[in-house]
Design a protein around this motif. Structure first.
Motif, mmCIF file in Angstrom:
data_model
loop_
_atom_site.group_PDB
_atom_site.id
_atom_site.type_symbol
_atom_site.label_atom_id
_atom_site.label_comp_id
_atom_site.label_asym_id
_atom_site.label_seq_id
_atom_site.Cartn_x
_atom_site.Cartn_y
_atom_site.Cartn_z
ATOM 1 N N THR A 34 0.874 -1.179 0.000
ATOM 2 C CA THR A 34 0.000 0.000 0.000
ATOM 3 C C THR A 34 0.909 1.226 0.000
ATOM 4 O O THR A 34 2.108 1.125 0.238
ATOM 5 N N THR A 35 0.295 2.363 -0.221
ATOM 6 C CA THR A 35 1.024 3.603 0.000
ATOM 7 C C THR A 35 0.848 4.007 1.466
ATOM 8 O O THR A 35 -0.027 3.492 2.170
ATOM 9 N N ALA A 36 1.674 4.955 1.907
ATOM 10 C CA ALA A 36 1.471 5.651 3.191
ATOM 11 C C ALA A 36 2.189 6.982 3.060
ATOM 12 O O ALA A 36 3.139 7.113 2.268
ATOM 13 N N ASP A 57 4.225 9.635 -4.916
ATOM 14 C CA ASP A 57 3.984 11.055 -5.182
ATOM 15 C C ASP A 57 2.489 11.320 -5.387
ATOM 16 O O ASP A 57 2.067 12.464 -5.533
ATOM 17 N N SER A 58 1.688 10.262 -5.337
ATOM 18 C CA SER A 58 0.227 10.421 -5.275
ATOM 19 C C SER A 58 -0.153 11.290 -4.078
ATOM 20 O O SER A 58 -1.267 11.817 -4.016
ATOM 21 N N LEU A 59 0.768 11.458 -3.131
ATOM 22 C CA LEU A 59 0.455 12.299 -1.972
ATOM 23 C C LEU A 59 0.080 13.714 -2.401
ATOM 24 O O LEU A 59 -0.701 14.393 -1.727
ATOM 25 N N GLY A 150 10.605 -0.115 -11.042
ATOM 26 C CA GLY A 150 10.071 0.556 -12.228
ATOM 27 C C GLY A 150 8.569 0.765 -12.120
ATOM 28 O O GLY A 150 7.932 0.350 -11.138
ATOM 29 N N HIS A 151 8.013 1.420 -13.116
ATOM 30 C CA HIS A 151 6.569 1.712 -13.113
ATOM 31 C C HIS A 151 6.167 1.966 -14.561
ATOM 32 O O HIS A 151 6.622 2.943 -15.161
ATOM 33 N N ILE A 152 5.329 1.082 -15.112
ATOM 34 C CA ILE A 152 4.874 1.270 -16.495
ATOM 35 C C ILE A 152 3.358 1.107 -16.571
ATOM 36 O O ILE A 152 2.709 0.745 -15.594
ATOM 37 N N LEU A 195 2.774 -2.198 -12.416
ATOM 38 C CA LEU A 195 2.013 -2.199 -13.670
ATOM 39 C C LEU A 195 0.695 -1.499 -13.360
ATOM 40 O O LEU A 195 -0.121 -2.014 -12.590
ATOM 41 N N GLU A 196 0.499 -0.309 -13.932
ATOM 42 C CA GLU A 196 -0.700 0.471 -13.580
ATOM 43 C C GLU A 196 -1.648 0.569 -14.766
ATOM 44 O O GLU A 196 -1.235 0.914 -15.891
ATOM 45 N N LEU A 197 -2.898 0.320 -14.505
ATOM 46 C CA LEU A 197 -3.988 0.470 -15.479
ATOM 47 C C LEU A 197 -3.684 -0.210 -16.805
ATOM 48 O O LEU A 197 -3.346 0.436 -17.798
ATOM 49 N N GLY A 216 0.660 -5.017 -9.431
ATOM 50 C CA GLY A 216 -0.390 -4.358 -10.207
ATOM 51 C C GLY A 216 -1.208 -3.353 -9.420
ATOM 52 O O GLY A 216 -1.365 -3.458 -8.196
ATOM 53 N N ILE A 217 -1.720 -2.370 -10.157
ATOM 54 C CA ILE A 217 -2.767 -1.478 -9.634
ATOM 55 C C ILE A 217 -3.685 -1.186 -10.817
ATOM 56 O O ILE A 217 -3.239 -0.652 -11.837
ATOM 57 N N GLY A 218 -4.907 -1.642 -10.708
ATOM 58 C CA GLY A 218 -5.810 -1.520 -11.849
ATOM 59 C C GLY A 218 -5.328 -2.366 -13.011
ATOM 60 O O GLY A 218 -5.531 -2.008 -14.173
HETATM 61 O O1 KIV Z 1 2.320 7.510 -6.410
HETATM 62 C C1 KIV Z 1 1.770 6.424 -6.173
HETATM 63 O O2 KIV Z 1 1.041 6.250 -5.201
HETATM 64 C C2 KIV Z 1 2.009 5.332 -7.120
HETATM 65 C C3 KIV Z 1 1.137 4.126 -6.996
HETATM 66 C C4 KIV Z 1 -0.169 4.374 -7.626
HETATM 67 C C5 KIV Z 1 1.796 2.908 -7.537
HETATM 68 O O3 KIV Z 1 2.837 5.446 -7.969
#
Ligand code: KIV
Length: 279
Positions: A34-36, A57-59, A150-152, A195-197, A216-218
């Motif tokens: 999870t994020t925090a 950085d979703s924060l 990574g993040h794609i 792996l997002e969406l 994965g997320i979505g």
């Molecule tokens: O910034 C974030 O929370 C993320 C997740 C959605 C993986 O990159």
């Protein structure tokens, strides 16, 4: 600059390592993340037994109410990640590199990633995309001893270029490109990747193609693990309900009920009373 480092874990059990994540993939065990964004929730998700905590950085969007993750700075990320570190004793802690902190040059990428780990005590950094600059940044950081995730798929820092949060890799060419991107990131030295969406079939193919864990997320159930943005999954971020999200609690409801009860007590003269006052 933050100088406070978290002491080694005491009673929380052995900390999870990057190697443990790989062993989980090898054993077919799903990885949970999870994020925090602060010490309180860092402590809670760690105590709940997640394997990995991402200070995303979703924060910028979920905590600060910005309209894009691109407005988050390195200093802001460091402040939040250092706070989360004070609560996370067991899980692997990942620092999300903000926009333009790793794309401009490999020198800047290594300097910024190194500063992030030194000032937060996070285990690893995450960066988005598999462009030439992202791949060069991964190679340079890994070469400098900095583990990189990574993040794609949908990469929020490229939201304008991708025309918003949309499912990626729907046609054959785009899907083939994402498989190639995933392999390129793995070969550049990433230890795992988000792996997002993306469609289930594609994320399953990528997860099965990669040696390293794909989170994965979505992206459906075929990944080696899952990550969700904490305020979304606990129902704290009320306005956000994409199709892939499952809400596991109604924390917004709990907070509103509690604050309304408090307001009622204060206005009705029931709080504070003798038991909550000093004589
Ligand atoms: O910034 C974030 O929370 C993320 C997740 C959605 C993986 O990159």
């Amino acid at each position: 600059m933050s100088t406070q480092m978290t002491p080694p874990p005491a009673s929380a059990g052995r900390p999870v390592t990057i190697r443990d994540l790989q062993l989980k993939k090898d054993a077919g065990e799903r990885i949970v993340a999870t994020t925090a964004y602060d010490v309180l929730f860092g402590r809670l998700v760690d105590a709940a037994g997640v394997d990995m905590v991402l200070v995303g950085d979703s924060l910028g969007m979920v905590v600060a109410g910005l309209d894009s993750t691109k407005k988050v700075t390195l200093d802001q990320m460091i402040w939040h990640c250092a706070a989360v570190r004070r609560g996370v004793r067991r899980a692997v802690l990942i620092f999300d590199m903000p926009w333009m902190t790793y794309q401009i040059s490999v020198t800047e990428a290594v300097r910024n990633a190194g500063r992030a780990l030194a000032e937060t005590n996070a285990t690893a950094v995450k960066l988005e995309g598999a462009t030439a600059s992202s791949l060069a940044a991964v190679r340079a950081c890994v070469d400098a001893g900095i583990p990189v995730m990574g993040h794609i798929g949908f990469t929020p820092q490229s939201d304008s270029a991708l025309s918003g949060a949309r499912v990626q890799g729907r046609d054959d060419a785009a899907a083939a490109q994402l498989v190639a991107d995933a392999v390129a990131l793995q070969e550049a030295g990433c230890f795992a990747m988000v792996l997002e969406l993306m469609p289930t079939e594609l994320s399953r193919t990528i997860s099965q193609t990669l040696r390293i864990p794909a989170i994965g997320i979505g992206a459906g159930p075929g990944c080696d693990g899952q990550i969700l943005v904490l305020p979304d999954m606990i129902g704290l971020n009320e306005g956000f309900s994409p199709k892939f999200l499952k809400r596991y609690a109604d924390v917004a409801g709990i907070v509103k009920t509690a604050v309304a009860a408090y307001a009622d007590d204060v206005r009705g003269g029931r709080y504070p009373d003798d038991s909550t006052s000093f004589s």
